[in-house]
Design a protein around this motif. Structure first.
Motif, PDB file in Angstrom:
ATOM      1  N   MET A  56       0.926  -1.301   0.062  1.00  0.00           N
ATOM      2  CA  MET A  56       0.053  -0.134   0.015  1.00  0.00           C
ATOM      3  C   MET A  56       0.978   1.313   0.036  1.00  0.00           C
ATOM      4  N   CYS A  57       1.645   1.436  -1.215  1.00  0.00           N
ATOM      5  CA  CYS A  57       2.369   2.663  -1.143  1.00  0.00           C
ATOM      6  C   CYS A  57       1.909   3.798  -1.059  1.00  0.00           C
ATOM      7  N   HIS A  58       0.566   4.125  -1.532  1.00  0.00           N
ATOM      8  CA  HIS A  58      -0.024   5.302  -1.222  1.00  0.00           C
ATOM      9  C   HIS A  58      -0.385   5.723   0.087  1.00  0.00           C
ATOM     10  N   GLN A  59      -0.170   5.076   1.240  1.00  0.00           N
ATOM     11  CA  GLN A  59      -0.454   5.002   2.553  1.00  0.00           C
ATOM     12  C   GLN A  59       0.593   4.988   3.437  1.00  0.00           C
ATOM     13  N   VAL A  60       1.956   4.854   2.961  1.00  0.00           N
ATOM     14  CA  VAL A  60       3.020   4.919   3.715  1.00  0.00           C
ATOM     15  C   VAL A  60       3.305   6.352   4.379  1.00  0.00           C
ATOM     16  N   PRO A  61       4.092   6.489   5.397  1.00  0.00           N
ATOM     17  CA  PRO A  61       4.663   5.246   6.294  1.00  0.00           C
ATOM     18  C   PRO A  61       3.451   4.449   7.257  1.00  0.00           C
ATOM     19  N   LEU A  62       3.637   3.234   7.155  1.00  0.00           N
ATOM     20  CA  LEU A  62       2.763   2.397   7.786  1.00  0.00           C
ATOM     21  C   LEU A  62       3.391   1.738   9.298  1.00  0.00           C
ATOM     22  N   VAL A  63       2.349   1.823  10.190  1.00  0.00           N
ATOM     23  CA  VAL A  63       2.765   1.289  11.458  1.00  0.00           C
ATOM     24  C   VAL A  63       1.406   0.435  11.679  1.00  0.00           C
ATOM     25  N   GLU A  64       1.814  -1.004  12.348  1.00  0.00           N
ATOM     26  CA  GLU A  64       0.740  -1.873  12.831  1.00  0.00           C
ATOM     27  C   GLU A  64       0.919  -2.094  14.105  1.00  0.00           C
ATOM     28  N   ILE A  65      -0.021  -2.075  14.905  1.00  0.00           N
ATOM     29  CA  ILE A  65       0.285  -2.271  16.324  1.00  0.00           C
ATOM     30  C   ILE A  65      -0.673  -3.524  16.630  1.00  0.00           C
ATOM     31  N   LEU A  66       0.024  -4.460  17.336  1.00  0.00           N
ATOM     32  CA  LEU A  66      -0.662  -5.817  17.615  1.00  0.00           C
ATOM     33  C   LEU A  66      -0.494  -6.042  19.211  1.00  0.00           C
ATOM     34  N   PRO A  67      -1.396  -5.599  19.917  1.00  0.00           N
ATOM     35  CA  PRO A  67      -1.470  -6.042  21.375  1.00  0.00           C
ATOM     36  C   PRO A  67      -1.856  -7.525  21.575  1.00  0.00           C
ATOM     37  N   GLU A  68      -0.978  -7.844  22.504  1.00  0.00           N
ATOM     38  CA  GLU A  68      -1.401  -9.397  23.027  1.00  0.00           C
ATOM     39  C   GLU A  68      -2.964  -9.739  23.119  1.00  0.00           C
ATOM     40  N   GLY A  69      -3.363 -10.683  22.474  1.00  0.00           N
ATOM     41  CA  GLY A  69      -4.513 -11.047  22.380  1.00  0.00           C
ATOM     42  C   GLY A  69      -5.816 -10.484  21.868  1.00  0.00           C
ATOM     43  N   LYS A  70      -5.398  -9.232  21.047  1.00  0.00           N
ATOM     44  CA  LYS A  70      -6.203  -8.274  20.240  1.00  0.00           C
ATOM     45  C   LYS A  70      -6.325  -8.356  18.964  1.00  0.00           C
ATOM     46  N   GLU A  71      -7.177  -7.742  18.448  1.00  0.00           N
ATOM     47  CA  GLU A  71      -7.022  -7.547  16.942  1.00  0.00           C
ATOM     48  C   GLU A  71      -6.058  -6.435  16.412  1.00  0.00           C
ATOM     49  N   PRO A  72      -5.207  -6.713  15.500  1.00  0.00           N
ATOM     50  CA  PRO A  72      -4.100  -5.805  15.028  1.00  0.00           C
ATOM     51  C   PRO A  72      -4.900  -4.321  14.610  1.00  0.00           C
ATOM     52  N   THR A  73      -3.901  -3.341  14.648  1.00  0.00           N
ATOM     53  CA  THR A  73      -4.777  -1.963  14.313  1.00  0.00           C
ATOM     54  C   THR A  73      -3.634  -1.373  13.401  1.00  0.00           C
ATOM     55  N   LEU A  74      -3.848  -1.092  11.925  1.00  0.00           N
ATOM     56  CA  LEU A  74      -3.018  -0.646  11.021  1.00  0.00           C
ATOM     57  C   LEU A  74      -3.134   1.119  10.805  1.00  0.00           C
ATOM     58  N   TYR A  75      -2.015   1.766  10.865  1.00  0.00           N
ATOM     59  CA  TYR A  75      -2.157   3.145  10.936  1.00  0.00           C
ATOM     60  C   TYR A  75      -1.265   3.663   9.720  1.00  0.00           C
ATOM     61  N   ALA A  76      -1.782   4.563   8.951  1.00  0.00           N
ATOM     62  CA  ALA A  76      -1.146   5.007   7.703  1.00  0.00           C
ATOM     63  C   ALA A  76      -0.896   6.459   7.656  1.00  0.00           C
ATOM     64  N   LYS A  77       0.113   6.907   6.963  1.00  0.00           N
ATOM     65  CA  LYS A  77       0.552   8.220   6.791  1.00  0.00           C
ATOM     66  C   LYS A  77       0.942   8.760   8.068  1.00  0.00           C
ATOM     67  N   VAL A  78       1.635   7.792   9.022  1.00  0.00           N
ATOM     68  CA  VAL A  78       1.998   8.504  10.120  1.00  0.00           C
ATOM     69  C   VAL A  78       2.966   9.264  10.324  1.00  0.00           C
ATOM     70  N   THR A  79       3.198  10.412  11.321  1.00  0.00           N
ATOM     71  CA  THR A  79       4.338  11.405  11.230  1.00  0.00           C
ATOM     72  C   THR A  79       4.909  11.050  12.603  1.00  0.00           C
ATOM     73  N   PRO A  80       6.257  11.355  12.753  1.00  0.00           N
ATOM     74  CA  PRO A  80       6.946  11.159  13.929  1.00  0.00           C
ATOM     75  C   PRO A  80       6.455  11.559  15.299  1.00  0.00           C
ATOM     76  N   GLY A  81       5.731  13.063  15.220  1.00  0.00           N
ATOM     77  CA  GLY A  81       5.154  13.539  15.963  1.00  0.00           C
ATOM     78  C   GLY A  81       4.092  12.765  16.637  1.00  0.00           C
ATOM     79  N   ASP A  82       3.392  11.872  15.984  1.00  0.00           N
ATOM     80  CA  ASP A  82       2.052  11.244  16.244  1.00  0.00           C
ATOM     81  C   ASP A  82       2.633   9.808  17.063  1.00  0.00           C
ATOM     82  N   VAL A  83       3.731   9.340  16.775  1.00  0.00           N
ATOM     83  CA  VAL A  83       4.045   8.126  17.313  1.00  0.00           C
ATOM     84  C   VAL A  83       3.539   7.855  18.647  1.00  0.00           C
TER      85      VAL A  83
END
Length: 594
Positions: A56-83
């Protein structure tokens, strides 16, 4: 500063960061540093994973969060200040003092700056949303299996996901003849452009009785808009290596080569490291996996010549010579690298081999069309909302790719595209619209191939030059009657008289645009570009809608519009460079283009 090291038993989740070339170019390395800093400062018990291309090059940078025992969450067009706030919304510091500290710091920041964060909803991508589901829904990942999930260089993770299972099976349970038979039954065709049946190509090399045989992975990708091989080499190095090992065993190859263009530094770096790790784990070298099979691979960097994507020119380059295509026959299967039988396959071809052996030929054969089985990886770019890397079944229509996945109902397979005057190619797909001039587009692509011609064949060297001269005249308003017919004649002879695929396909953009957009060529001969793209054939002027706001005069970079507040402006044609700035800034459509 790195992330806090944690006991794997205490890990509370995983954070995945895409670090392919597209991701890095968009700033994902800054995202990585911000993630590592946040994890360290909060003492979070999470695992950081660097993954390859998600597509999904149109959505980069991508960060995916996978908490233990929960559904993963994908974040698109993330900036360093919001990490920091994204991570804190999923993982609380284990230390009570740090949790209280974070809340106080966030409150103070809001008071001091009076800036309110938009919240994670701004970045969150739901796979059920139409634009995401449309992009992912029609895809079948084979070469790109586990995209965005696995670390490209983690050999243990690759093994956990059935990696090297296929080569293990081949070495312990299958003869070379059985491997070739399985590939033939699968219906696999080469993915480098020519679409030659892969099993038949392997069989031709296997039939040669020479004690020395070579195998080459052609990663010299140079087509405009194409970046499939780069992604596969960066994200799935072990999968490509495993495919090469299976092919080497099947044809009796004794040594192998990666040929990768030097302009792909990340691909070169990851393949180099993957080869080292494979040697350390007895996947390459002597007596692989404690068998009687020995094989090793070297990496050669190409200098960027487009013609070296042609297999015989590539062989010349590896031998240290200038990249000139050879006259065939004999073909590389009989007389290739250093005059020995040589198997040359594309990166994507090797990336799909392990799947066929592991899951059976029928699982691959049932995907695609009667003539073209399996899937194809495409680089989707141009005037499209959702560009990136996609892997779709053979036979899917261009309409489905462009309108559904990317946001012409011609099926994408070898025979249909050939009938349409096109070709499968390596997989670069550039989308245009009705504001593009087809004559100018044909000129752009022909200029590329003409520049990249090695000059060996007279028809290619001179034919493409003559065609380009005519196109330059057409785009400058100096077209003449008979130019279209001359282009068709030169194009056909260039295709017939060229040795390699570069010369044989160089005229295609011209011949197909004449075939489908002949009216645009005829308009250019009459001195008019219907889309207004050819700057030598257009004139900018200001009409009576002008309100004298002076925006155009302020924007003009060369002073072609005199500054006259509240008066109708005028454009000096001698100074105008036709940059279109005046038209873009005008609020009342007072700039005319004729």
């Amino acid at each position: 500063m790195g992330p806090k090291k944690t006991d794997r038993q205490k890990i509370r989740g995983e954070i995945r960061i895409g670090l392919g070339s597209c991701c890095v170019a968009s700033g994902s390395d800054d995202i990585r540093q911000a993630v590592e800093r946040t994890v360290f400062e909060n003492g979070l018990e999470v695992q950081l994973k660097h993954v390859g291309c998600v597509g999904m090059c149109h959505q980069v940078p991508l960060v995916e969060i996978l908490p233990e025992g929960k559904e993963p969450t994908l974040y698109a067009k993330v900036t360093p200040g919001d990490v920091k706030k994204i991570i804190e919304s999923h993982f609380a510091p284990p230390d009570l003092f740090k949790r209280i500290r974070n809340k106080l710091i966030n409150a103070i920041e809001n008071i001091q700056t009076d800036i309110h964060w938009d919240g994670i909803e701004r970045y969150h991508l739901n796979v059920r949303e139409k634009h995401v589901a449309s992009f992912l829904g029609n895809q079948i990942p084979i070469a790109t299996e586990y995209r965005g999930i696995i670390n490209p260089l983690d050999i243990e993770e690759y093994r956990q996901r059935r990696g090297f299972e296929a080569i293990q099976r081949v070495l312990t349970k299958m003869s070379p003849e059985e491997v070739i038979s399985e590939i033939k039954i699968s219906g696999m065709r080469g993915r480098g452009g020519a679409c030659f049946p892969t099993g038949l190509k392997w069989e031709l090399v296997a039939e040669q009785k020479n004690p020395m045989k070579y195998l080459i992975c052609n990663g010299d990708e140079g087509d405009p808009g194409a970046f499939m091989d780069r992604m596969l080499l960066e994200s799935y190095p072990y999968r490509v290596i495993e495919g090469m090992l299976i092919a080497a065993y099947a044809v009796g190859a004794t040594a192998g080569y990666f040929y990768i263009r030097a302009e792909y530094p990340l691909a070169v770096k990851r393949i180099t490291r993957a080869l080292e790790i494979c040697r350390e784990n007895n996947i390459l070298g002597q007596n692989i996996m404690h068998s009687d099979f020995s094989f090793d691979i070297q990496l050669v960097e190409g200098a960027g010549a487009f013609v070296c994507g042609e297999e015989t020119a590539l062989i010349e380059s590896i031998e240290g010579n200038r990249g000139f295509p050879r006259l065939r026959p004999p073909y590389p299967a009989e007389k290739g690298l250093w005059d020995q039988p040589t198997l040359v396959n594309n990166t994507e071809t090797y990336a799909q081999i392990a799947y066929i052996i592991r899951n059976g030929a029928e699982s691959f054969n049932k995907i695609g069309t009667q003539e073209c089985k399996g899937t194809k990886v495409f680089a989707l770019a141009g005037k499209i909302a959702r560009g990136g890397l996609i892997e779709v079944p053979m036979g899917i229509t261009i309409c489905a790719v462009v309108e559904e996945i990317g946001g012409a109902d011609t099926p994408i397979d070898l025979l249909t595209l050939t009938k349409a005057g096109a070709m499968m190619g390596s997989g670069g797909m550039v989308v245009l619209d009705d504001t593009d001039c087809m004559v100018d587009i044909a000129r752009y692509f022909l200029a590329f191939t003409q520049k990249e011609s090695c000059g060996k064949c007279t028809f290619c060297r001179i034919g493409t030059r003559r065609m380009l001269d005519i196109l330059n005249r057409l785009c400058s308003g100096q077209g003449r009657d008979g130019d279209i017919e001359e282009l068709e004649n030169l194009g056909e002879w260039t295709k017939k008289g060229s040795l390699c695929g570069l010369g044989k396909t160089a005229p295609n953009p011209v011949l197909t645009t004449i075939r489908y957009f002949r009216d645009e060529y005829e308009a250019h001969i009459k001195g008019k570009c219907p889309t207004g793209r050819c700057v030598d054939m257009i004139k900018y002027s200001i009409n009576d809608q002008c309100i004298g706001c002076t925006l155009c005069a302020q924007k003009c970079p060369v002073g072609a519009i005199e500054f006259k507040p509240h008066e109708k402006h005028a454009i000096d044609p001698e100074k105008c460079i036709k940059c279109d700035s005046c038209r873009q800034v005008c609020t009342v459509d007072a700039v005319s283009v004729e």
